[in-house]
Design an enzyme around this catalytic site. Sequence first.
Site, PDB file in Angstrom:
ATOM      1  N   THR A  73       0.827  -1.203   0.000  1.00 15.17           N
ATOM      2  CA  THR A  73       0.000   0.000   0.000  1.00 15.17           C
ATOM      3  C   THR A  73       0.865   1.259   0.000  1.00 15.17           C
ATOM      4  O   THR A  73       0.615   2.206  -0.760  1.00 15.17           O
ATOM      5  CB  THR A  73      -0.942  -0.014   1.224  1.00 15.17           C
ATOM      6  OG1 THR A  73      -1.734  -1.197   1.178  1.00 15.17           O
ATOM      7  CG2 THR A  73      -1.849   1.201   1.247  1.00 15.17           C
ATOM      8  N   ASN A 154      -5.829  -9.469  -7.877  1.00 21.63           N
ATOM      9  CA  ASN A 154      -5.822 -10.295  -6.662  1.00 21.63           C
ATOM     10  C   ASN A 154      -7.063 -11.167  -6.525  1.00 21.63           C
ATOM     11  O   ASN A 154      -7.012 -12.221  -5.912  1.00 21.63           O
ATOM     12  CB  ASN A 154      -5.665  -9.405  -5.420  1.00 21.63           C
ATOM     13  CG  ASN A 154      -6.576  -8.199  -5.437  1.00 21.63           C
ATOM     14  OD1 ASN A 154      -6.510  -7.358  -6.336  1.00 21.63           O
ATOM     15  ND2 ASN A 154      -7.443  -8.120  -4.450  1.00 21.63           N
ATOM     16  N   GLN A 182       0.635  -9.122  -6.730  1.00 16.86           N
ATOM     17  CA  GLN A 182       0.216 -10.519  -6.951  1.00 16.86           C
ATOM     18  C   GLN A 182       1.058 -11.219  -8.022  1.00 16.86           C
ATOM     19  O   GLN A 182       0.973 -12.441  -8.172  1.00 16.86           O
ATOM     20  CB  GLN A 182      -1.259 -10.584  -7.352  1.00 16.86           C
ATOM     21  CG  GLN A 182      -2.213 -10.203  -6.239  1.00 16.86           C
ATOM     22  CD  GLN A 182      -2.196 -11.180  -5.065  1.00 16.86           C
ATOM     23  OE1 GLN A 182      -1.734 -12.316  -5.182  1.00 16.86           O
ATOM     24  NE2 GLN A 182      -2.692 -10.741  -3.925  1.00 16.86           N
ATOM     25  N   HIS A 204       4.597  -9.974   2.245  1.00 18.73           N
ATOM     26  CA  HIS A 204       3.745 -11.032   2.814  1.00 18.73           C
ATOM     27  C   HIS A 204       2.921 -11.775   1.772  1.00 18.73           C
ATOM     28  O   HIS A 204       2.244 -12.744   2.102  1.00 18.73           O
ATOM     29  CB  HIS A 204       2.873 -10.483   3.946  1.00 18.73           C
ATOM     30  CG  HIS A 204       1.700  -9.638   3.540  1.00 18.73           C
ATOM     31  ND1 HIS A 204       0.444 -10.169   3.433  1.00 18.73           N
ATOM     32  CD2 HIS A 204       1.590  -8.332   3.236  1.00 18.73           C
ATOM     33  CE1 HIS A 204      -0.404  -9.194   3.087  1.00 18.73           C
ATOM     34  NE2 HIS A 204       0.276  -8.079   2.961  1.00 18.73           N
ATOM     35  N   CYS A 328     -21.706  -9.326   2.233  1.00 18.70           N
ATOM     36  CA  CYS A 328     -23.042  -8.868   2.615  1.00 18.70           C
ATOM     37  C   CYS A 328     -23.192  -8.631   4.109  1.00 18.70           C
ATOM     38  O   CYS A 328     -23.693  -7.609   4.539  1.00 18.70           O
ATOM     39  CB  CYS A 328     -24.050  -9.919   2.200  1.00 18.70           C
ATOM     40  SG  CYS A 328     -25.367  -9.225   1.219  1.00 18.70           S
TER      41      CYS A 328
HETATM   42  C1  LIG Z   1      -2.208  -7.307  -0.894  1.00 10.59           C
HETATM   43  C2  LIG Z   1      -2.211  -6.359  -2.028  1.00 10.59           C
HETATM   44  C3  LIG Z   1      -1.834  -5.026  -1.858  1.00 10.59           C
HETATM   45  C4  LIG Z   1      -1.503  -4.426  -0.508  1.00 10.59           C
HETATM   46  O1  LIG Z   1      -0.307  -4.899   0.009  1.00 10.59           O
HETATM   47  P1  LIG Z   1      -0.012  -4.665   1.595  1.00 10.59           P
HETATM   48  O2  LIG Z   1       1.397  -5.065   1.750  1.00 10.59           O
HETATM   49  O3  LIG Z   1      -0.949  -5.552   2.325  1.00 10.59           O
HETATM   50  O4  LIG Z   1      -0.246  -3.222   1.855  1.00 10.59           O
HETATM   51  C5  LIG Z   1      -1.817  -4.196  -2.961  1.00 10.59           C
HETATM   52  N1  LIG Z   1      -2.146  -4.660  -4.166  1.00 10.59           N
HETATM   53  C6  LIG Z   1      -2.514  -5.938  -4.383  1.00 10.59           C
HETATM   54  C7  LIG Z   1      -2.828  -6.389  -5.763  1.00 10.59           C
HETATM   55  C8  LIG Z   1      -2.561  -6.821  -3.316  1.00 10.59           C
HETATM   56  O5  LIG Z   1      -2.942  -8.091  -3.531  1.00 10.59           O
END
Ligand SMILES: *Cc1c(COP(=O)(O)O)cnc(C)c1O
Length: 405
Positions: A73, A154, A182, A204, A328
């Site tokens: 992010t 994602n 991803q 992660h 939901c």
């Molecule tokens: C998980 C994800 C993020 C965010 O990554 P973080 O390290 O959790 O902030 C951004 N873009 C995509 C496509 C993701 O899958």
Amino acid sequence: MADVVYMDNNATTRVADEVLAAMQPFFADLYGNPSSMHSFGGQVGRHIDQAREKIAAILGAEPEEIIFTSCGTESDSTAILSSLQSFPGKRHIVTTRVEHPAVKHLCESLDSLTGHKHRLTQLAVERDGTLDLAAYEASLTEDTAVVSVMWANNETGVIFPIATMAEMAKSRGILFHTDAVQAVGKIPIDLARVPVDFLSLSGHKLHASKGIGVLYVRKGSPFVPFMVGGHQERGRRGGTENSAAIVGLGRACELAQANLARENSQVRALRDRLENGLLASVPRAMLNGHKRERLPNTTNISFEFVEGEAILLHLDRYNICASSGSACTSGSLEPSHVLRAMGVPFTAAHGSVRLSLSVYNTEAEVDIVLAKLPPIIAELRAMSPFWESSHSGSVGQSQCDCKCS
Ligand SMILES: *Cc1c(COP(=O)(O)O)cnc(C)c1O
């Protein structure tokens, strides 16, 4: 507690044993600050440099083009805000309707964040989640500061043609950012051939720890820091380096590079077996996303007339971890923005399940899901008035009075 069947690797991944082992010394013995004058700290800096080289290698980049951040992010925010600051006269941004919230919500908040009015183009996608390149090309204008398009989605795993799209932006002098969170570790990436200015990745999502990300910044591309403070990362990102996580990410990239072939054979074969088995054994099930232009580990399937969250709760009884495009009951009345952008029918979007695998999944685990999931769908449908009336041929979207509409 029974063994967990973890098929939610697009949400986060387990830290690889090798990565944990690489990180461990940096909590206890090697805790020095790499910016310190003494050699106790300085030696940590050398480990960070080695990690930087390994991360550059998996991207086809130079080590100086790697900036460590705290997460995917932060990398996304940094790239987009930097681009707008680099071209203060330009106020147009091109992105897609299917970006991760890290890009989507940032782009939608730019006016209030910056105090300037921006024009935002969010490109539509086709029914299979792919982009129309002609529409993309037509969207690029003299006023466009930056394009931000994810490398792979994602939710569906759909892969976008980033090389072609980055070329089109570059030839017009427009900066190009890709959220490759991803993609890295799942498909080959070679930035020597793909002219993006910025690329985001996150530890992660590829078996490193949470709290570590990377922003790739191409040599020569204009850059304005987001985190301003100390001189770390050559003044491009202040803040003491997360040395343990950085070293772990270096090891994770090394492993990912070595596992890339396995990802595309073993993981793909497991995913296909799971996907084909579910599509064959459950009536009114359909795949969301292009069949081939897709990550090898991801499948997103809609089971019409059931609620995705109900499926997840039932899977949870067997310790099977997956995720859903429907939220939901958690306050959001709308199904996933990605599935809506693809035009997935309402009754199907609500019943979507994403299963995302990794090299740690086994055939036995796939068989568990193939045994447990179809009866869950049948059980839920037996209780669903919409499923009942769909058989009598009377239900249509307009007649569905689900509160989620
Ligand atoms: C998980 C994800 C993020 C965010 O990554 P973080 O390290 O959790 O902030 C951004 N873009 C995509 C496509 C993701 O899958």
